[in-house]
Design a protein around this motif. Structure first.
Motif, mmCIF file in Angstrom:
data_model
loop_
_atom_site.group_PDB
_atom_site.id
_atom_site.type_symbol
_atom_site.label_atom_id
_atom_site.label_comp_id
_atom_site.label_asym_id
_atom_site.label_seq_id
_atom_site.Cartn_x
_atom_site.Cartn_y
_atom_site.Cartn_z
ATOM 1 N N UNK A 1 -4.471 17.456 1.404
ATOM 2 C CA UNK A 1 -5.255 16.544 2.616
ATOM 3 C C UNK A 1 -5.457 15.412 2.294
ATOM 4 N N UNK A 2 -6.029 15.186 1.110
ATOM 5 C CA UNK A 2 -6.473 13.797 0.504
ATOM 6 C C UNK A 2 -5.053 12.924 0.396
ATOM 7 N N UNK A 3 -4.049 13.287 -0.286
ATOM 8 C CA UNK A 3 -2.834 12.708 -0.338
ATOM 9 C C UNK A 3 -2.159 12.232 0.945
ATOM 10 N N UNK A 4 -2.483 13.200 2.100
ATOM 11 C CA UNK A 4 -1.784 12.987 3.139
ATOM 12 C C UNK A 4 -2.399 12.114 4.288
ATOM 13 N N UNK A 5 -3.507 11.434 3.906
ATOM 14 C CA UNK A 5 -4.429 10.691 4.885
ATOM 15 C C UNK A 5 -3.589 9.426 5.314
ATOM 16 N N UNK A 6 -2.424 8.851 4.705
ATOM 17 C CA UNK A 6 -1.761 7.956 5.194
ATOM 18 C C UNK A 6 -0.913 8.221 6.445
ATOM 19 N N UNK A 7 -0.911 9.358 6.758
ATOM 20 C CA UNK A 7 -0.503 9.975 8.061
ATOM 21 C C UNK A 7 -1.231 9.145 9.277
ATOM 22 N N UNK A 8 -2.307 8.901 9.068
ATOM 23 C CA UNK A 8 -3.221 8.380 10.239
ATOM 24 C C UNK A 8 -2.891 7.055 10.303
ATOM 25 N N UNK B 1 5.586 6.856 6.475
ATOM 26 C CA UNK B 1 4.375 7.531 6.255
ATOM 27 C C UNK B 1 4.233 8.886 6.535
ATOM 28 N N UNK B 2 5.007 9.498 7.560
ATOM 29 C CA UNK B 2 4.969 11.024 7.685
ATOM 30 C C UNK B 2 5.553 11.374 6.409
ATOM 31 N N UNK B 3 6.794 11.019 5.835
ATOM 32 C CA UNK B 3 7.627 11.488 4.941
ATOM 33 C C UNK B 3 6.564 11.463 3.482
ATOM 34 N N UNK B 4 5.990 10.356 3.240
ATOM 35 C CA UNK B 4 5.078 10.193 2.178
ATOM 36 C C UNK B 4 3.782 11.115 2.327
ATOM 37 N N UNK B 5 3.551 11.424 3.655
ATOM 38 C CA UNK B 5 2.409 12.359 3.564
ATOM 39 C C UNK B 5 2.736 13.896 3.552
ATOM 40 N N UNK B 6 3.691 14.196 3.763
ATOM 41 C CA UNK B 6 4.288 15.574 3.780
ATOM 42 C C UNK B 6 4.718 16.146 2.594
ATOM 43 N N UNK B 7 5.390 14.971 1.603
ATOM 44 C CA UNK B 7 5.731 15.503 0.213
ATOM 45 C C UNK B 7 4.703 16.374 -0.815
ATOM 46 N N UNK B 8 3.484 15.698 -0.480
ATOM 47 C CA UNK B 8 2.447 16.353 -1.456
ATOM 48 C C UNK B 8 2.205 17.781 -1.011
ATOM 49 N N UNK B 9 2.379 18.203 0.113
ATOM 50 C CA UNK B 9 2.437 19.811 0.216
ATOM 51 C C UNK B 9 3.377 20.617 -0.397
ATOM 52 N N UNK C 1 3.637 9.080 -6.398
ATOM 53 C CA UNK C 1 4.592 10.357 -6.338
ATOM 54 C C UNK C 1 5.608 10.363 -7.308
ATOM 55 N N UNK C 2 6.274 9.171 -7.802
ATOM 56 C CA UNK C 2 7.368 8.949 -8.770
ATOM 57 C C UNK C 2 7.006 9.793 -9.955
ATOM 58 N N UNK C 3 5.631 9.531 -10.088
ATOM 59 C CA UNK C 3 5.088 10.287 -11.706
ATOM 60 C C UNK C 3 5.219 11.694 -11.625
ATOM 61 N N UNK C 4 5.038 12.106 -10.285
ATOM 62 C CA UNK C 4 4.977 13.741 -10.201
ATOM 63 C C UNK C 4 6.061 14.419 -9.544
ATOM 64 N N UNK C 5 7.215 13.803 -9.415
ATOM 65 C CA UNK C 5 8.191 14.572 -8.855
ATOM 66 C C UNK C 5 9.355 14.375 -9.834
ATOM 67 N N UNK D 1 0.861 -1.253 -0.019
ATOM 68 C CA UNK D 1 0.088 0.119 -0.115
ATOM 69 C C UNK D 1 0.823 1.291 0.077
ATOM 70 N N UNK D 2 1.823 1.197 0.822
ATOM 71 C CA UNK D 2 2.809 2.268 0.589
ATOM 72 C C UNK D 2 3.616 2.577 -0.382
ATOM 73 N N UNK D 3 4.045 1.453 -0.921
ATOM 74 C CA UNK D 3 4.690 1.341 -2.105
ATOM 75 C C UNK D 3 3.758 2.051 -3.348
#
Length: 218
Positions: free
Chosen positions: A211-218, A185-193, A115-119, A107-109
């Protein structure tokens, strides 16, 4: 031959099932909506979709084996378990633990691949490093379930003679994998910002997407 335990006499088993199945079902609903929206818009599926499908399938396997274990006494004190069930309980527990760890990794992968497609530049390299760290630690943990004892059969049958890793090794390695997972989790949640700052869209849309892309932090 195994002895089935009435769930009426296993309240913790009922609690486990009451937590697992609604969450697994809810995840399946969101996955279904994702696939439906992509396929009906003729966008097709990509690697991130395949990873999230694999995550839900392994989650379902984990949930199913935990359900089977609850019928064998999972949730009762060890002294209350029928001896005939111990080996089957052990095997099911290893399968459940292994597939749950793989589900987390997949799920994290999936999100990381998105994100790899957007960065690009340092952010892309950072996401790749996160994915490497995440998968190495989680798949090590998944394999460790099965090889922590000598002979390996002792991992699911504690009555066999042999030796297992000291409890401190198991606890510390689990804590390390959990810490790596939380960091990712936190790194992948903060990158979209950081990523969305480059797009010329309304601020409320940026905030909503972030916010939608950062829901993984939960």
């Amino acid at each position: 031959m195994v002895v089935y335990v009435d769930l009426a006499t296993n309240p913790r088993g009922r609690t486990i099932l009451a937590a697992l199945w609604p969450m697994t079902t809810l995840a399946g609903v969101f996955l279904g909506l994702r696939l439906y929206s992509k396929l009906t818009r003729s966008r097709g599926l990509w690697w991130d979709d395949y990873f999230i499908i694999a995550a839900w399938i392994t989650l379902l396997v984990s949930c199913t084996t935990s359900t089977a274990n609850s019928r064998l006494g999972f949730g009762l004190y060890h002294s209350q378990l029928p001896l005939e069930n111990l080996v089957t309980l052990g095997i099911n527990s290893l399968i459940s633990g292994t597939t749950s760890v793989i589900a987390v990794a997949c799920s994290k992968t999936s999100f990381g691949v998105t994100l790899l497609r957007l960065t690009d530049g340092w952010m892309k390299r950072f996401v790749i490093a996160l994915l490497v760290l995440l998968n190495i630690t989680h798949y090590f943990s998944a394999v460790a379930f099965w090889v922590s004892c000598n002979p390996p059969a002792k991992t699911w049958n504690s009555l066999l003679p042999g030796e297992c890793w000291p409890a401190s090794v198991t606890v510390n390695s689990s804590l390390f994998v959990g810490a790596c997972s939380a960091f990712c989790d936190f790194a992948l949640a903060l990158l979209p910002w950081r990523l969305l700052l480059r797009y010329d869209i309304y601020n409320r849309e940026k905030i909503g997407v972030a916010i939608a892309m950062s829901m993984g932090v939960l």
